[in-house]
Design an enzyme around this catalytic site. Structure first.
Site, PDB file in Angstrom:
ATOM      1  N   ARG A 169       1.035  -1.184  -0.090  1.00 27.97           N
ATOM      2  CA  ARG A 169       0.011   0.181   0.143  1.00 27.97           C
ATOM      3  C   ARG A 169       0.784   1.221  -0.161  1.00 27.97           C
ATOM      4  O   ARG A 169       2.026   1.185   0.164  1.00 27.97           O
ATOM      5  CB  ARG A 169      -0.962  -0.068   1.393  1.00 27.97           C
ATOM      6  CG  ARG A 169       0.069   0.225   2.550  1.00 27.97           C
ATOM      7  CD  ARG A 169      -0.924   0.273   3.774  1.00 27.97           C
ATOM      8  NE  ARG A 169      -0.104   0.441   4.882  1.00 27.97           N
ATOM      9  CZ  ARG A 169      -0.700   0.552   5.993  1.00 27.97           C
ATOM     10  NH1 ARG A 169      -1.742   0.255   6.488  1.00 27.97           N
ATOM     11  NH2 ARG A 169       0.201   0.858   7.029  1.00 27.97           N
ATOM     12  N   ASN A 207      -5.821   7.858   4.235  1.00 25.71           N
ATOM     13  CA  ASN A 207      -5.278   7.223   5.476  1.00 25.71           C
ATOM     14  C   ASN A 207      -4.047   7.195   5.818  1.00 25.71           C
ATOM     15  O   ASN A 207      -3.198   6.812   5.124  1.00 25.71           O
ATOM     16  CB  ASN A 207      -5.743   5.596   5.250  1.00 25.71           C
ATOM     17  CG  ASN A 207      -5.587   4.636   6.486  1.00 25.71           C
ATOM     18  OD1 ASN A 207      -5.829   4.528   7.272  1.00 25.71           O
ATOM     19  ND2 ASN A 207      -4.324   4.080   6.171  1.00 25.71           N
ATOM     20  N   GLU A 208      -3.692   7.791   6.978  1.00 26.18           N
ATOM     21  CA  GLU A 208      -2.549   7.916   7.549  1.00 26.18           C
ATOM     22  C   GLU A 208      -1.371   8.514   6.379  1.00 26.18           C
ATOM     23  O   GLU A 208      -0.439   7.992   6.138  1.00 26.18           O
ATOM     24  CB  GLU A 208      -1.715   6.470   8.088  1.00 26.18           C
ATOM     25  CG  GLU A 208      -2.335   6.054   9.400  1.00 26.18           C
ATOM     26  CD  GLU A 208      -1.873   4.842   9.691  1.00 26.18           C
ATOM     27  OE1 GLU A 208      -1.007   4.100   9.054  1.00 26.18           O
ATOM     28  OE2 GLU A 208      -2.159   4.409  10.893  1.00 26.18           O
ATOM     29  N   GLU A 371      -8.114   5.026  14.958  1.00 27.33           N
ATOM     30  CA  GLU A 371      -7.760   3.505  15.270  1.00 27.33           C
ATOM     31  C   GLU A 371      -6.933   3.593  16.534  1.00 27.33           C
ATOM     32  O   GLU A 371      -6.003   4.325  17.005  1.00 27.33           O
ATOM     33  CB  GLU A 371      -6.827   3.378  14.113  1.00 27.33           C
ATOM     34  CG  GLU A 371      -7.328   3.324  12.791  1.00 27.33           C
ATOM     35  CD  GLU A 371      -6.444   2.827  11.763  1.00 27.33           C
ATOM     36  OE1 GLU A 371      -5.363   2.097  12.137  1.00 27.33           O
ATOM     37  OE2 GLU A 371      -6.717   3.029  10.541  1.00 27.33           O
ATOM     38  N   TRP A 380       0.483  -7.770  22.439  1.00 20.56           N
ATOM     39  CA  TRP A 380      -0.268  -6.934  22.887  1.00 20.56           C
ATOM     40  C   TRP A 380      -1.489  -7.294  23.228  1.00 20.56           C
ATOM     41  O   TRP A 380      -2.493  -6.336  23.962  1.00 20.56           O
ATOM     42  CB  TRP A 380      -0.564  -5.875  21.711  1.00 20.56           C
ATOM     43  CG  TRP A 380       0.850  -4.934  21.538  1.00 20.56           C
ATOM     44  CD1 TRP A 380       1.926  -5.063  21.994  1.00 20.56           C
ATOM     45  CD2 TRP A 380       0.746  -3.934  20.503  1.00 20.56           C
ATOM     46  NE1 TRP A 380       2.737  -4.203  21.486  1.00 20.56           N
ATOM     47  CE2 TRP A 380       2.207  -3.372  20.719  1.00 20.56           C
ATOM     48  CE3 TRP A 380      -0.063  -3.285  19.698  1.00 20.56           C
ATOM     49  CZ2 TRP A 380       2.396  -2.452  19.748  1.00 20.56           C
ATOM     50  CZ3 TRP A 380       0.430  -2.472  18.737  1.00 20.56           C
ATOM     51  CH2 TRP A 380       1.891  -2.122  18.676  1.00 20.56           C
TER      52      TRP A 380
END
Length: 737
Positions: A169, A207-208, A371, A380
Site C-alpha cells: 500500500r 489514511n495515515e 484507530e 499486545w
C-alpha cells in the site's frame, strides 16, 4: 491501517533493490501548478477550509451535541462468509455506535476502469442504519487497484531508492496527474452514491497520509518551481544553503540537480531539509484537496477528519517527521489520530497521552481516536482491565471517539496476526466481553465525559524542521538517538509526575503567553524570530527548559557563526564552542541524588561555560570537570534551564521536578506519581472531572484530596481526604460537586 510486519518491510526492500529506472513524467507543468504552496488554488483551499468557516462551526456545534462515539473499522468485503446481520447484533451488544468503512477498498468499488460496484458499501450502510449504528465513510485512495497500476505505471512513486513496484500500500506518487484524476473520480463516485444516506455522520479523507518519499522527475521539477517562488534567485539559494561546498553551487535553474543524489542529507542537509518541508507541503495540499472535494457533497452536520499517525518505533512513539500535522489539520473539521502502544507488563499510558495531547493541540479542541488496538499484535493482547483502562485514558486526554482497528481478524493478509476485537473464529472472547462494559459505561456517562475541556500551563515546543535537521546530522556524531528520543524522556518525565501538557508548533509563530513552562527539545534548526520570541517569553516571566543542540542552526540548517547556543544564550547565560561524545562521564557529586548508575551522561555533551547562569551540575571527568552540564539563569522575570548533555531518565525527572517547582507548578496532582496517573478537565456542565488510573498489576490506595464529588463508574459519593481504592489496571472517575 496498521504498521506492516518485518516481512512486508523486507519485501519493500526487495522491491527497491530490483527497481526499474524512473519513467519520464507527463505534463509536469500541470503537476507544478497543483503543487505550488503559494498557488492561488492552495490559497483558495485554505480560505474555503479555514476552521472558522460557517460549515466548520456548524459541524463543531453538532459534535458538541453528540454522545461519545465507540466503534470499530469494519470490512464486509474481507469476510469469509455471510455474517453482516450477526456482526451488527454483536456490535450492538457491545455498545458500539459507530463504524468506519470503505477506506481500504478501491479495487472492490472500482474493479475495472470506470466500472462501479457499491454493493458492499450499500449493504453495510443499510445494515448499520437498521441497527442504529452510525457510519464514517473513508475515501479509498491510500491503496490503488491493479488495473490502474497496469494502465499508468508512472503512478508508482520514484523515491530516492528507485522505482516502487506494485503490491504494498501507499506506494504511489500522490502528485501524479493520472493518480489524481482517478482518485478524484472514485471519491466523487462514492460521494454521489452515499451522500444522502442517513447513517453517515462524517468522512475520513485517505489514511495515515504521507508523501511516501515520492521524488520522481515531476516532483523534482515542482520542487524547483517551489524554490524559485520562495528564494527568487539562485544566489539566495546558494548563500542560504552553502552550496559552494564540493562545487554544489547551482548557477542556472536548468542545472538544478535531483535532491535524490547530490543533495542527500549527508552532503547538504539544508537542501535535504527544504525538500522534506516541500514533501510535507505536498501532504498538506493533498489532504486539503480531498477535503474540499468531500465537502462539496457533505451535509453541514457531517464532519471531515483524517487519521494522522505518529512516528513509529514498533508502536506510536513521537512527532511524525513526514507530515506537518498542524498545517494539514486546518482542512479538517476534527483532527483524528491512530495510537498504538505496548500493553501487558509494559502498559504505561504514555503513548495514549502523548498522541492525545498532540492531536488535541492541532486544533485546540476535542479529537477522534480513529484507530487503536483491541488485541493487536500477539504480544499486545491486553490483560483483564487493561482495555477499560486504555479506553478511559483516551477520554481523559480529550477524545470524543474511540475506534478499534478492527472488528474482525483477517484470515489472509499482511495483517493476519494483527487481531481485531474478535479473533479469527468471530466468537466472543475476553477482550470483546470487556469492550461490552466500556460500551455500556460510555453510553451511560456520555453527557458527563464528552467534550472535556483542558487548560494546561505546560507545553512542549516541537518542530518538524528541527526534527529533520537533527536526524539528518546524527551520522556526524554517531548518535543513536533521533529527535523523538530527545523529546520523549522530557514528555515521559512530566507525564509520570501528572503534569498536563499541550504541544505548540515552533514553525507556526506559536502563541507562548498562555503557558508558564515550555519544554524545548533539540531545537536544532530555528529562525532568529522564534529564538528571540523564546527569549522574550523568559524575560516576561516564563520558564523554559532547553536541551542540547538548541539554537545551533538557522531555519535553513546553516550553523550560526555566533556564540552557541545562538541567540538563546542571552536568556540562558551560557556559551560553548566545543562538544564531544562522553566516555565514562558522570555529574560531579551526584547533584540530583539519583545514585551512581543513574548519574551517567550518554551520547552527547556540550562543554558549557556560564556567563551569568547558575551551574546546577558540573561534569565529573579529569579533563572536562570545569565545564557545566546543566545550568539555570534568571533573565528578566523568568528562568531558563539548559541541559547540555543526554541525561538518564532519572536525571531528566529530577531536572524537570526542579523546573516545575521554580515555575510554581508543583501542585496537589504532583503528590501522586506513576503508576498512579491522574488527569482532569471541565465537562460540558461546567464541573471538574478527575480521572485516576492505576497503571500497574498491584492494587493501589490513593488519598483523595480534591473536592467532594461522585465516582461515576460506581455512582458512589466520595469525600475529600478519603481513600480511593484502585484495583490492578483500574480506573476511577470523579465528578466534583
Amino acid at each position: 491501517m496498521k504498521k506492516h510486519f518485518l516481512f512486508i518491510l523486507f519485501l519493500s526492500f526487495l522491491n527497491q533493490a530490483f527497481a526499474q529506472k524512473p519513467a519520464t513524467p507527463l505534463q509536469t507543468l500541470q503537476v507544478e501548478k497543483t503543487l505550488q504552496a503559494t498557488s492561488e488554488q492552495t490559497l483558495q483551499v485554505e480560505k474555503t477550509l479555514q476552521a472558522t468557516s460557517e460549515q466548520t462551526l456548524q459541524v463543531e456545534k453538532t459534535l458538541q451535541a453528540t454522545s461519545l462515539l465507540f466503534g470499530v473499522a469494519y470490512y464486509d468485503e474481507y469476510m469469509p462468509y455471510e455474517r453482516l446481520e450477526k456482526d451488527v447484533a454483536m456490535m450492538k451488544e457491545a455498545g458500539i455506535n459507530v463504524v468506519r468503512i470503505a477506506e481500504s477498498t478501491w479495487s472492490t468499488v472500482e474493479p475495472q476502469d470506470n466500472v462501479w460496484d457499491f454493493s458492499h458499501i450499500d449493504r453495510v450502510l443499510n445494515a448499520m442504519h437498521k441497527g442504529g449504528i452510525k457510519v464514517i465513510i473513508g475515501t479509498p485512495t491510500y491503496a490503488f487497484p491493479t488495473w490502474l497500476a497496469k494502465k499508468y505505471p508512472d503512478i508508482l512513486a520514484t523515491t530516492s531508492k528507485g522505482k516502487n513496484l506494485y503490491g504494498a500500500r501507499q506506494n504511489m506518487d500522490i502528485t501524479n496527474e493520472h493518480f489524481r484524476f482517478h482518485a478524484e473520480r472514485v471519491i466523487r463516485k462514492i460521494m454521489e452514491h452515499v451522500k444522502d444516506h442517513p447513517a453517515i455522520i462524517g468522512y475520513q479523507v485517505d489514511n495515515e497520509t504521507k508523501a511516501y518519499g515520492t521524488a520522481g522527475d515531476n516532483v523534482q521539477k515542482a520542487f524547483v518551481a517551489y524554490m524559485k517562488d520562495k528564494f527568487k534567485t539562485l544566489e539566495a539559494v546558494n548563500k542560504a544553503f552553502g552550496l559552494d561546498y564540493w562545487s554544489n553551487r547551482i548557477n542556472n535553474w536548468d542545472d538544478f540537480p535531483t535532491v535524490n543524489g547530490t543533495f542527500n542529507a549527508s552532503i547538504n542537509a539544508s537542501l535535504n531539509s527544504e525538500f522534506s518541508k516541500f514533501q510535507r507541503q505536498i501532504v498538506t495540499d493533498y489532504l486539503a484537496w480531498q477535503a474540499k472535494i468531500v465537502k462539496e457533497y457533505a451535509k453541514p452536520t457531517q464532519f471531515v477528519t483524517q487519521n494522522f499517525d505518529l512516528d513509529w518505533h514498533g508502536y506510536s512513539y513521537g512527532i511524525q517527521p513526514d507530515v506537518d500535522h498542524f498545517a494539514a489539520a486546518k482542512a479538517l473539521d476534527v483532527a483524528g489520530v491512530d495510537i498504538y502502544h505496548p500493553t501487558q507488563d509494559v502498559l504505561t499510558g504514555i503513548e495514549i497521552s502523548l498522541g492525545g495531547d498532540l492531536t488535541r493541540s492541532m486544533k485546540n479542541r476535542n479529537y477522534f481516536v480513529l484507530e487503536t488496538e483491541a488485541q493487536g499484535f500477539p504480544q499486545w493482547v491486553p490483560y483483564p482491565n487493561q482495555l477499560r483502562l486504555q479506553a478511559f485514558s483516551h477520554l481523559a486526554s480529550g477524545a470524543n471517539m474511540l475506534e478499534y482497528w478492527h472488528w474482525h481478524s483477517i484470515h489472509n493478509s499482511a495483517e493476519t496476526y494483527w487481531k481485531g476485537l474478535l479473533s479469527h473464529d468471530f466468537e466472543p472472547n475476553p477482550t470483546y466481553n470487556e469492550a461490552k462494559t466500556i460500551g455500556k459505561d460510555f453510553a451511560r456517562l456520555s453527557d458527563k465525559l464528552i467534550n472535556l475541556k483542558k487548560k494546561n500551563d505546560v507545553a512542549v515546543l516541537f518542530s518538524n524542521e528541527a526534527q529533520t535537521a537533527f536526524n539528518a546530522f546524527s551520522f556526524g556524531w554517531g548518535a543513536r538517538e533521533t529527535y523523538n528520543d530527545i523529546l520523549r524522556p522530557y514528555y515521559d518525565a512530566l507525564y509520570k509526575m501528572n503534569v498536563g501538557m499541550d504541544f505548540v508548533d515552533g514553525t507556526k509563530n506559536p502563541e507562548l503567553s498562555n503557558y508558564k513552562l515550555i519544554i524545548v527539545p533539540a531545537l536544532y534548526a530555528a529562525s532568529d524570530e522564534l529564538l528571540k520570541k523564546l527569549n522574550q517569553f523568559v524575560k516576561d516571566g516564563g520558564h523554559v527548559v532547553y536541551t542540547f543542540k538548541s539554537g545551533f542552526s538557522d531555519e535553513n540548517v546553516k550553523v550560526r557563526s555566533t556564540v552557541q547556543p545562538a541567540i538563546i544564550n542571552e536568556a540562558c547565560g551560557i556559551s560553548y564552542s566545543q562538544f564531544t561524545v562522553p566516555q565514562n562521564v558522570s555529574l560531579k557529586n551526584d547533584p540530583f541524588g539519583v545514585g551512581k548508575d543513574n548519574n551517567k551522561i550518554n551520547t552527547w555533551m556540550e562543554l558549557i561555560t556560564p556567563t551569568t547562569a547558575k551551574v546546577l551540575a558540573y561534569y565529573e571527568h579529569p579533563s572536562w570537570g570545569n565545564y557545566a552540564a546543566v545550568t539555570q539563569n534568571q533573565f528578566g522575570k523568568g528562568l531558563a534551564t539548559y541541559v547540555g548533555c543526554m541525561t538518564t531518565s532519572a536525571l531528566t525527572e529530577k531536572i524537570m521536578k526542579d523546573a516545575l517547582g521554580k515555575a510554581n507548578l508543583w501542585k496537589t496532582e504532583q503528590s501522586l506519581t506513576f503508576p498512579i496517573i491522574t488527569k482532569s478537565g471541565v465537562n460540558q456542565q461546567g464541573k471538574t472531572i478527575r480521572y485516576f488510573f492505576n497503571y500497574s498489576a498491584v492494587p493501589q490506595k490513593v488519598q483523595y484530596t480534591f473536592n467532594n464529588g461522585n465516582e461515576l463508574l460506581s455512582n458512589k459519593s466520595i469525600a475529600t481526604n478519603t481513600s480511593l481504592d484502585l484495583e490492578a489496571w483500574g480506573v476511577k472517575i470523579i465528578e466534583e460537586n
